[in-house]
Design a protein around this motif. Structure first.
Motif, PDB file in Angstrom:
ATOM      1  N   ALA A 184     -29.154  52.174 -26.893  1.00  9.60           N
ATOM      2  CA  ALA A 184     -28.900  52.915 -28.139  1.00  9.60           C
ATOM      3  C   ALA A 184     -27.633  52.362 -28.772  1.00  9.60           C
ATOM      4  N   ALA A 185     -27.553  52.494 -30.100  1.00  8.58           N
ATOM      5  CA  ALA A 185     -26.389  51.987 -30.825  1.00  8.58           C
ATOM      6  C   ALA A 185     -26.060  52.927 -31.978  1.00  8.58           C
ATOM      7  N   ASP A 186     -24.779  53.224 -32.130  1.00  9.47           N
ATOM      8  CA  ASP A 186     -24.324  54.114 -33.196  1.00  9.47           C
ATOM      9  C   ASP A 186     -23.134  53.456 -33.909  1.00  9.47           C
ATOM     10  N   PHE A 187     -23.335  53.135 -35.191  1.00  9.53           N
ATOM     11  CA  PHE A 187     -22.287  52.491 -35.973  1.00  9.53           C
ATOM     12  C   PHE A 187     -21.759  53.407 -37.076  1.00  9.53           C
ATOM     13  N   SER A 188     -21.973  54.712 -36.909  1.00  8.67           N
ATOM     14  CA  SER A 188     -21.579  55.654 -37.956  1.00  8.67           C
ATOM     15  C   SER A 188     -20.121  56.087 -37.854  1.00  8.67           C
ATOM     16  N   GLY A 189     -19.518  55.889 -36.687  1.00  9.12           N
ATOM     17  CA  GLY A 189     -18.146  56.340 -36.494  1.00  9.12           C
ATOM     18  C   GLY A 189     -17.116  55.271 -36.806  1.00  9.12           C
ATOM     19  N   ALA A 190     -15.882  55.561 -36.432  1.00  7.49           N
ATOM     20  CA  ALA A 190     -14.794  54.615 -36.683  1.00  7.49           C
ATOM     21  C   ALA A 190     -14.933  53.367 -35.832  1.00  7.49           C
ATOM     22  N   ARG A 191     -15.548  53.513 -34.638  1.00  8.24           N
ATOM     23  CA  ARG A 191     -15.767  52.378 -33.747  1.00  8.24           C
ATOM     24  C   ARG A 191     -17.233  52.336 -33.324  1.00  8.24           C
ATOM     25  N   PRO A 192     -17.806  51.158 -33.215  1.00  4.80           N
ATOM     26  CA  PRO A 192     -19.185  51.059 -32.742  1.00  4.80           C
ATOM     27  C   PRO A 192     -19.315  51.649 -31.335  1.00  4.80           C
ATOM     28  N   MET A 193     -20.402  52.352 -31.105  1.00  6.56           N
ATOM     29  CA  MET A 193     -20.647  52.978 -29.804  1.00  6.56           C
ATOM     30  C   MET A 193     -22.041  52.571 -29.322  1.00  6.56           C
ATOM     31  N   LEU A 194     -22.106  52.033 -28.108  1.00  8.28           N
ATOM     32  CA  LEU A 194     -23.379  51.648 -27.512  1.00  8.28           C
ATOM     33  C   LEU A 194     -23.645  52.506 -26.289  1.00  8.28           C
ATOM     34  N   THR A 195     -24.929  52.733 -26.022  1.00  6.15           N
ATOM     35  CA  THR A 195     -25.340  53.361 -24.772  1.00  6.15           C
ATOM     36  C   THR A 195     -25.983  52.286 -23.919  1.00  6.15           C
ATOM     37  N   VAL A 196     -25.551  52.189 -22.662  1.00  7.53           N
ATOM     38  CA  VAL A 196     -25.965  51.094 -21.794  1.00  7.53           C
ATOM     39  C   VAL A 196     -26.533  51.665 -20.501  1.00  7.53           C
ATOM     40  N   THR A 197     -27.575  51.018 -19.993  1.00  2.09           N
ATOM     41  CA  THR A 197     -28.130  51.343 -18.683  1.00  2.09           C
ATOM     42  C   THR A 197     -27.794  50.212 -17.729  1.00  2.09           C
ATOM     43  N   ASP A 198     -27.168  50.528 -16.592  1.00  2.00           N
ATOM     44  CA  ASP A 198     -26.744  49.475 -15.665  1.00  2.00           C
ATOM     45  C   ASP A 198     -27.853  49.138 -14.667  1.00  2.00           C
ATOM     46  N   GLU A 199     -27.519  48.253 -13.696  1.00  2.00           N
ATOM     47  CA  GLU A 199     -28.538  47.757 -12.764  1.00  2.00           C
ATOM     48  C   GLU A 199     -29.065  48.842 -11.837  1.00  2.00           C
ATOM     49  N   GLN A 200     -28.333  49.942 -11.676  1.00  2.00           N
ATOM     50  CA  GLN A 200     -28.818  51.060 -10.859  1.00  2.00           C
ATOM     51  C   GLN A 200     -29.565  52.117 -11.674  1.00  2.00           C
ATOM     52  N   GLY A 201     -29.657  51.905 -12.963  1.00  2.00           N
ATOM     53  CA  GLY A 201     -30.340  52.858 -13.825  1.00  2.00           C
ATOM     54  C   GLY A 201     -29.440  53.927 -14.406  1.00  2.00           C
ATOM     55  N   ALA A 202     -28.144  53.852 -14.120  1.00  2.00           N
ATOM     56  CA  ALA A 202     -27.200  54.848 -14.658  1.00  2.00           C
ATOM     57  C   ALA A 202     -26.848  54.498 -16.106  1.00  2.00           C
ATOM     58  N   ARG A 203     -26.710  55.529 -16.920  1.00  2.00           N
ATOM     59  CA  ARG A 203     -26.388  55.325 -18.334  1.00  2.00           C
ATOM     60  C   ARG A 203     -24.914  55.620 -18.572  1.00  2.00           C
ATOM     61  N   TYR A 204     -24.319  54.827 -19.474  1.00  2.00           N
ATOM     62  CA  TYR A 204     -22.915  55.076 -19.817  1.00  2.00           C
ATOM     63  C   TYR A 204     -22.665  54.632 -21.252  1.00  2.00           C
ATOM     64  N   PRO A 205     -21.678  55.250 -21.931  1.00  2.00           N
ATOM     65  CA  PRO A 205     -21.314  54.831 -23.277  1.00  2.00           C
ATOM     66  C   PRO A 205     -20.195  53.792 -23.225  1.00  2.00           C
ATOM     67  N   ILE A 206     -20.168  52.928 -24.224  1.00  2.00           N
ATOM     68  CA  ILE A 206     -19.085  51.952 -24.326  1.00  2.00           C
ATOM     69  C   ILE A 206     -18.825  51.691 -25.804  1.00  2.00           C
ATOM     70  N   ASP A 207     -17.549  51.632 -26.167  1.00  2.00           N
ATOM     71  CA  ASP A 207     -17.224  51.363 -27.556  1.00  2.00           C
ATOM     72  C   ASP A 207     -16.390  50.085 -27.652  1.00  2.00           C
ATOM     73  N   ALA A 208     -16.232  49.583 -28.864  1.00  2.00           N
ATOM     74  CA  ALA A 208     -15.509  48.339 -29.090  1.00  2.00           C
ATOM     75  C   ALA A 208     -15.049  48.299 -30.530  1.00  2.00           C
ATOM     76  N   ASP A 209     -14.307  47.253 -30.855  1.00  2.00           N
ATOM     77  CA  ASP A 209     -13.890  47.048 -32.241  1.00  2.00           C
ATOM     78  C   ASP A 209     -14.995  46.408 -33.066  1.00  2.00           C
ATOM     79  N   PHE A 210     -15.914  45.701 -32.401  1.00  2.00           N
ATOM     80  CA  PHE A 210     -17.008  45.035 -33.115  1.00  2.00           C
ATOM     81  C   PHE A 210     -18.077  44.689 -32.094  1.00  2.00           C
ATOM     82  N   VAL A 211     -19.322  44.534 -32.575  1.00  2.00           N
ATOM     83  CA  VAL A 211     -20.447  44.167 -31.718  1.00  2.00           C
ATOM     84  C   VAL A 211     -21.143  42.941 -32.305  1.00  2.00           C
TER      85      VAL A 211
END
Length: 410
Positions: free
Chosen positions: A130-157
């Motif tokens: 998932a990806a959300d670019f509506s806020g001040a910083r881009p926010m992605l939702t990521v699924t890791d190799e174990q299937g766990a989900r986590y959010p991560i943000d950055a200055d740019f994607v």
């Protein structure tokens, strides 16, 4: 570094690794999210000399030179008993005269390793869902190799996900390509070529003896193996009854020079296929993101343009981002999308002319003028951003005139 800008890059292929290294060397932190684990199979194995400029920019040139990949000095075109050779050393544009033919599993792994050596963080088997670019910083939702989900943000994607096309799918940016639906069947094999006249430094592009819009690639590697593929519109493949392997071998058997060259070959790898690979998008950038390489647009494998376009997009994006992070005014359309698109459109002109037959008439013309051949050779070498070349700057008009001259025998 305090306040260091962070860029998330989706995909550790050539555009992702090149972009990551370029950004690291400019003082930013690149975090690459790669859904697979390298090494992994990929096509796009015949590089163009223009690629070497971007590899050099990223500080990876020596590593690539030292890796033992098969040297590539040009391209041989064959149809029936006619043959036309292009050597990159004869090209019009300045720049690299040689490049490499690579098994992408090891090549991509090398670039990713070099990016890590330069400070990039790579998270393997992490998939953006998932990806959300509506806020001040881009926010992605990521699924890791174990299937766990986590959010991560950055200055740019930067989306360097290739045929995965992550952001185009998540943001509904995908648009149909103007090209007909074509497909490719391909494999790797132990070629056992014993023809003394065969030059392993050249890619071979061979036109089907009866269907001018069906062609084969033969890409030799440095270990006695090669990549072999056949490309055409889907109805040609569908007309042959049988599974994918049977269709592939039937089409290969229809080309006499391939049959002769590969008479000792050991076909030891499954036949792979890709269909409807040409793709486009509604936009190459937006608030907080930009699309690199095949995530934006892919044309066709005929002139090996994919990796070149991918690396060019990485170079352009890294430069624009650097200026943006420094607080300078930037225009992503004028400084990224439009310059990138100029080269893509030049490639498009020649891909279209290839399938329509006009470029084949030029390539196989018996009385080629050396200066014009040198300009066409620059296109084949990937120098499609060199506007001092008339066949780049005015590609459609120039090529149309050249086709007419060749067809009338002038």
């Amino acid at each position: 570094m305090s306040g260091q800008k962070t860029v998330i890059i989706i995909g550790a292929g050539p555009s992702g690794s090149i972009a990551g290294a370029l950004l690291q060397n400019k003082g930013y932190q690149a975090v690459i999210l790669e859904r697979e684990k390298f090494p992994r199979f990929s096509i796009g194995e015949s590089l163009l000399p223009q690629c070497m400029e971007f590899i050099e920019q990223a500080g990876m040139l020596q590593a690539v030179h030292d890796a033992g990949f098969q040297l590539k000095t040009g391209a041989d075109f064959i149809v029936g008993d006619r043959r036309s050779e292009f050597y990159f050393s004869d090209k019009f544009s300045p720049g690299f005269d040689t490049t490499y033919q690579v098994q992408r599993a090891s090549f991509d792994a090398l670039l990713a390793s070099e990016a890590q050596r330069q400070g990039c963080v790579i998270h393997w088997q992490h998939q953006v869902t998932a990806a959300d670019f509506s806020g001040a910083r881009p926010m992605l939702t990521v699924t890791d190799e174990q299937g766990a989900r986590y959010p991560i943000d950055a200055d740019f994607v930067l989306d360097a996900s290739g045929f995965g096309r992550v952001l185009p799918r998540l943001l509904d940016l995908d648009r149909p390509s103007s090209f007909p639906v074509r497909q490719a069947l391909f494999t790797h094999l132990e070629d056992r070529i014993d023809d003394e006249g065969y030059d392993r430094n050249q890619i071979r592009i061979i036109v089907h003896p009866d269907m001018a819009d069906v062609w084969y690639w033969l890409i030799p590697f440095g270990n006695g193996r090669c990549s072999l593929g056949v490309v055409g519109e889907s109805d040609i493949f569908n007309a042959i009854v049988g599974d994918q392997a049977h269709v592939f071998h039937t089409l290969v058997a229809q080309e006499p020079s391939l049959r002769a060259l590969l008479h000792n070959a050991q076909f030891d790898t499954a036949i792979n296929g890709i269909k409807g690979y040409s793709a486009n998008v509604s936009q190459l950038f937006g608030q907080g993101y930009a699309l690199l390489g095949n995530a934006g647009e892919f044309l066709d494998p005929v002139f090996s343009s994919g990796v070149t376009i991918a690396m060019k997009s990485a170079s352009l994006a890294a430069d624009v981002l650097d200026r943006q992070f420094q607080g300078q005014p930037v225009d992503w359309r004028c400084e990224f999308a439009e310059p990138l698109q100029k080269g893509v459109d030049t490639f498009r002109t020649y891909v279209t002319a290839w399938y329509e037959g006009g470029l084949q008439d030029v390539i196989f013309y018996n009385h080629q003028q050396p200066n014009i051949k040198a300009m066409i050779c620059s296109i084949l070498a990937g120098y499609v951003w060199d506007e001092s070349n008339p066949y780049v700057k005015n590609s459609q008009a120039r090529l149309k005139t050249l086709v007419e001259l060749c067809r009338t025998g002038v």
